[in-house]
Design a protein around this motif. Sequence first.
Motif, PDB file in Angstrom:
ATOM      1  N   GLY A  57     -15.779  -7.731 -65.200  1.00  0.00           N
ATOM      2  CA  GLY A  57     -15.923  -7.510 -66.627  1.00  0.00           C
ATOM      3  C   GLY A  57     -16.537  -6.153 -66.867  1.00  0.00           C
ATOM      4  O   GLY A  57     -16.826  -5.414 -65.911  1.00  0.00           O
ATOM      5  N   SER A  58     -16.764  -5.839 -68.125  1.00  0.00           N
ATOM      6  CA  SER A  58     -17.303  -4.521 -68.448  1.00  0.00           C
ATOM      7  C   SER A  58     -18.751  -4.369 -67.978  1.00  0.00           C
ATOM      8  O   SER A  58     -19.237  -3.271 -67.759  1.00  0.00           O
ATOM      9  CB  SER A  58     -17.195  -4.289 -69.949  1.00  0.00           C
ATOM     10  OG  SER A  58     -17.669  -5.419 -70.619  1.00  0.00           O
ATOM     11  N   PHE A  59     -19.467  -5.483 -67.807  1.00  0.00           N
ATOM     12  CA  PHE A  59     -20.879  -5.397 -67.393  1.00  0.00           C
ATOM     13  C   PHE A  59     -21.058  -5.352 -65.880  1.00  0.00           C
ATOM     14  O   PHE A  59     -22.111  -5.015 -65.393  1.00  0.00           O
ATOM     15  CB  PHE A  59     -21.650  -6.623 -67.891  1.00  0.00           C
ATOM     16  CG  PHE A  59     -21.830  -6.647 -69.370  1.00  0.00           C
ATOM     17  CD1 PHE A  59     -22.664  -5.745 -69.992  1.00  0.00           C
ATOM     18  CD2 PHE A  59     -21.166  -7.577 -70.138  1.00  0.00           C
ATOM     19  CE1 PHE A  59     -22.824  -5.774 -71.359  1.00  0.00           C
ATOM     20  CE2 PHE A  59     -21.333  -7.609 -71.499  1.00  0.00           C
ATOM     21  CZ  PHE A  59     -22.165  -6.698 -72.124  1.00  0.00           C
ATOM     22  N   GLY A  60     -20.040  -5.806 -65.153  1.00  0.00           N
ATOM     23  CA  GLY A  60     -20.194  -5.866 -63.706  1.00  0.00           C
ATOM     24  C   GLY A  60     -19.189  -6.833 -63.130  1.00  0.00           C
ATOM     25  O   GLY A  60     -18.096  -6.986 -63.658  1.00  0.00           O
ATOM     26  N   GLU A 123     -23.339 -22.308 -64.168  1.00  0.00           N
ATOM     27  CA  GLU A 123     -22.565 -23.316 -63.428  1.00  0.00           C
ATOM     28  C   GLU A 123     -21.229 -22.706 -63.027  1.00  0.00           C
ATOM     29  O   GLU A 123     -20.678 -21.854 -63.743  1.00  0.00           O
ATOM     30  CB  GLU A 123     -22.348 -24.568 -64.284  1.00  0.00           C
ATOM     31  CG  GLU A 123     -21.428 -24.340 -65.467  1.00  0.00           C
ATOM     32  CD  GLU A 123     -21.160 -25.590 -66.291  1.00  0.00           C
ATOM     33  OE1 GLU A 123     -20.766 -26.610 -65.730  1.00  0.00           O
ATOM     34  OE2 GLU A 123     -21.334 -25.508 -67.535  1.00  0.00           O
ATOM     35  N   ASN A 128     -10.760 -18.999 -65.681  1.00  0.00           N
ATOM     36  CA  ASN A 128     -10.697 -18.786 -67.132  1.00  0.00           C
ATOM     37  C   ASN A 128      -9.357 -19.250 -67.699  1.00  0.00           C
ATOM     38  O   ASN A 128      -8.356 -19.356 -66.996  1.00  0.00           O
ATOM     39  CB  ASN A 128     -11.047 -17.337 -67.505  1.00  0.00           C
ATOM     40  CG  ASN A 128      -9.926 -16.373 -67.185  1.00  0.00           C
ATOM     41  OD1 ASN A 128      -8.781 -16.563 -67.599  1.00  0.00           O
ATOM     42  ND2 ASN A 128     -10.261 -15.323 -66.441  1.00  0.00           N
ATOM     43  N   CYS A 187     -18.009 -18.887 -72.652  1.00  0.00           N
ATOM     44  CA  CYS A 187     -18.950 -18.080 -71.864  1.00  0.00           C
ATOM     45  C   CYS A 187     -19.027 -16.664 -72.419  1.00  0.00           C
ATOM     46  O   CYS A 187     -18.378 -16.351 -73.416  1.00  0.00           O
ATOM     47  CB  CYS A 187     -18.540 -18.053 -70.387  1.00  0.00           C
ATOM     48  SG  CYS A 187     -17.230 -16.885 -69.965  1.00  0.00           S
TER      49      CYS A 187
HETATM   50  N1  LIG Z   1     -19.280 -19.570 -64.592  1.00  0.00           N
HETATM   51  C1  LIG Z   1     -18.127 -19.063 -64.151  1.00  0.00           C
HETATM   52  N2  LIG Z   1     -17.338 -19.759 -63.317  1.00  0.00           N
HETATM   53  C2  LIG Z   1     -16.156 -19.272 -62.883  1.00  0.00           C
HETATM   54  N3  LIG Z   1     -15.675 -18.052 -63.239  1.00  0.00           N
HETATM   55  C3  LIG Z   1     -16.416 -17.300 -64.072  1.00  0.00           C
HETATM   56  C4  LIG Z   1     -17.678 -17.746 -64.562  1.00  0.00           C
HETATM   57  N4  LIG Z   1     -18.183 -16.790 -65.386  1.00  0.00           N
HETATM   58  C5  LIG Z   1     -17.274 -15.798 -65.396  1.00  0.00           C
HETATM   59  N5  LIG Z   1     -16.205 -16.082 -64.618  1.00  0.00           N
HETATM   60  C6  LIG Z   1     -15.014 -15.247 -64.380  1.00  0.00           C
HETATM   61  O1  LIG Z   1     -15.378 -13.882 -64.549  1.00  0.00           O
HETATM   62  C7  LIG Z   1     -14.665 -13.298 -65.661  1.00  0.00           C
HETATM   63  C8  LIG Z   1     -15.568 -12.305 -66.390  1.00  0.00           C
HETATM   64  O2  LIG Z   1     -16.717 -12.991 -66.862  1.00  0.00           O
HETATM   65  P1  LIG Z   1     -17.513 -12.486 -68.153  1.00  0.00           P
HETATM   66  O3  LIG Z   1     -16.573 -12.440 -69.304  1.00  0.00           O
HETATM   67  O4  LIG Z   1     -18.728 -13.318 -68.332  1.00  0.00           O
HETATM   68  O5  LIG Z   1     -17.891 -11.021 -67.702  1.00  0.00           O
HETATM   69  P2  LIG Z   1     -18.001  -9.733 -68.592  1.00  0.00           P
HETATM   70  O6  LIG Z   1     -18.515  -8.695 -67.693  1.00  0.00           O
HETATM   71  O7  LIG Z   1     -18.802 -10.022 -69.797  1.00  0.00           O
HETATM   72  O8  LIG Z   1     -16.484  -9.508 -68.987  1.00  0.00           O
HETATM   73  P3  LIG Z   1     -15.867  -8.843 -70.315  1.00  0.00           P
HETATM   74  O9  LIG Z   1     -16.804  -7.837 -70.762  1.00  0.00           O
HETATM   75  O10 LIG Z   1     -14.548  -8.300 -69.854  1.00  0.00           O
HETATM   76  O11 LIG Z   1     -15.691  -9.975 -71.286  1.00  0.00           O
HETATM   77  C9  LIG Z   1     -14.232 -14.511 -66.496  1.00  0.00           C
HETATM   78  O12 LIG Z   1     -13.076 -14.234 -67.271  1.00  0.00           O
HETATM   79  C10 LIG Z   1     -13.976 -15.557 -65.435  1.00  0.00           C
HETATM   80  O13 LIG Z   1     -12.693 -15.375 -64.870  1.00  0.00           O
END
Ligand SMILES: Nc1ncnc2c1ncn2[C@@H]1O[C@H](COP(=O)(O)OP(=O)(O)OP(=O)(O)O)[C@@H](O)[C@H]1O
Length: 532
Positions: A57-60, A123, A128, A187
């Motif tokens: 994701g954009s944060f890591g 958890e 997704n 999430c």
């Molecule tokens: N608890 C979890 N269990 C399984 N897969 C997860 C979980 N949390 C995140 N993921 C996977 O990691 C991906 C990215 O998670 P998340 O959206 O929380 O990160 P992000 O860095 O905020 O991403 P973005 O900024 O692109 O939305 C999700 O789309 C999913 O595929």
Amino acid sequence: MSSNTKRRKDEQQPYYSSQQQQPQMQNPSYMQTADNMLGPPEIGPDEIITESILGDGSFGTVYKGRCRQKDVAVKVMLKQVDEKTLKDFRKEVAIMSKIFHPNIVLFLGACTSVPGKLMICTELMRGNLETLLMDHNIKLPLITRMRMSKDAALGVLWLHSSNPVFIHRDLKTSNLLVDSNLTLKVCDFGLSQIKQRGENLKDGQDGAKGTPLWMAPEVLQGKLFNEKADVYSFGLVLWQIYTRKELFPEFDNFYKFVTAICEKQVRPPIPDDCPAALKELIKNCWDPAPEVRPGFSEIVSSLESIIIDCSIPDEYGAIMWKNHFKHIDDAPWKDFVNVFANFVGLTNQNTSTMYDLLCFSPNLVGSTIELNFKCLKAIIVSPPKGVGPQEEEVVSMEQFGKVLAWFGNLRDDGSQILDKIRNLMECAWFHGDISTSESENRLHKKPEGTFLVRFSTSEPGAYTISKVSKNGVISHQRIHRPGGKFQVNNSKYLSVKDLIAGEAQALGISTPCLGSRFLSLIYKSQISGYIN
Ligand SMILES: Nc1ncnc2c1ncn2[C@@H]1O[C@H](COP(=O)(O)OP(=O)(O)OP(=O)(O)O)[C@@H](O)[C@H]1O
């Protein structure tokens, strides 16, 4: 103190304890003390083992991992983060540690204090929703997709109903996670915002937050917005859940996209076969005017109706379920009997409830009506799900829909549906809800011409004849239901019983296969139901 040193120092302390007493010197900075126990649960970086990557994701990066001997998902922040990202990380931890709901991914703890090792532990989910929807090898019936939509709507309703209100601000199918039971959970609260009820927000100079494709027009344009921006995104989520297609593939230019969405009010095309109620809900959700969009409690209610329509195609049956059991998937047998009897006119407000009559009225002992309800119960009731003494036998919405599809039309047939069920159960060859392999077990080594009739496992409302042909070969032949009739070999009949009698010779069937569980209900000793 230079701003750099200051930032590093901030990062070394759990952010929530900046105004509280510092942890004891002998403890690592991440250890939770009595003084900071009220903050979100702190996990030390050495307690987390990261394994495979789950997503970026954009944060890591999000990893599958282990923490305190439990499988978890760990979002590990980029090593170099700017102030804004750090602020978003802290906000995500703060928000996640405040919200608990079965449709919001469970926050377990976070590592907030060690520079370069900022992590959020949640958890572990199966994956997704976007990935699941785009994998067309995975069968996802509409009813399953609608149940998942309701899960997501319940999660967001919880956020919007909190006080203060949480706006998610980044609703999209990749931020909805599914577990192994296909339960959906929301999430990614990195961009979420807190506001007072009735308050409108406006993005600052750093621009709109969220993912542009999923952003409401008022957010794209930098105007005032509120929780109805999430409703717009949810309309797109519903569209993707229904179509299983990529969103806006035709756009590759951001400015053209903004003009199309905000000025020309372009939205993705809704296929013609989309159920009318779902189409209307999607359109209302992405309406250009936020005040016209429904709130999430209305969305949940609409999805409940859509789920009932998907499960119970019989119009009157769906009305009955909506009027009495709208919020539940499983109705207790006792309540179902009373509602059904009342709906088909066997009882009215002035008579006792049917369940009480069946239990306590001596006049009904040994009567056809008592037998009819025993037969209905035999095909419609699921065993109790739990193990406790309180657990009741239930009628699931889906099983009610199936029974109506097999036996008739509630509007035209009314209480005669009960007679139809009993009539079929009186036939020794009718085995009801057994699988293909079970039918083969029952016919194994039986003489040629032995047969049974069962419900089709794949075509709603249809039946299957399983029979022993020459040389002991077992074959299966579908009885189709065109216009509610019963059809095999181009011949149509009004009932399965008539069809078996009329087509026995052509089908090469003569002897009912014994073993139907229904016979003991109907006859105490005599076995009947032969073709004549
Ligand atoms: N608890 C979890 N269990 C399984 N897969 C997860 C979980 N949390 C995140 N993921 C996977 O990691 C991906 C990215 O998670 P998340 O959206 O929380 O990160 P992000 O860095 O905020 O991403 P973005 O900024 O692109 O939305 C999700 O789309 C999913 O595929």
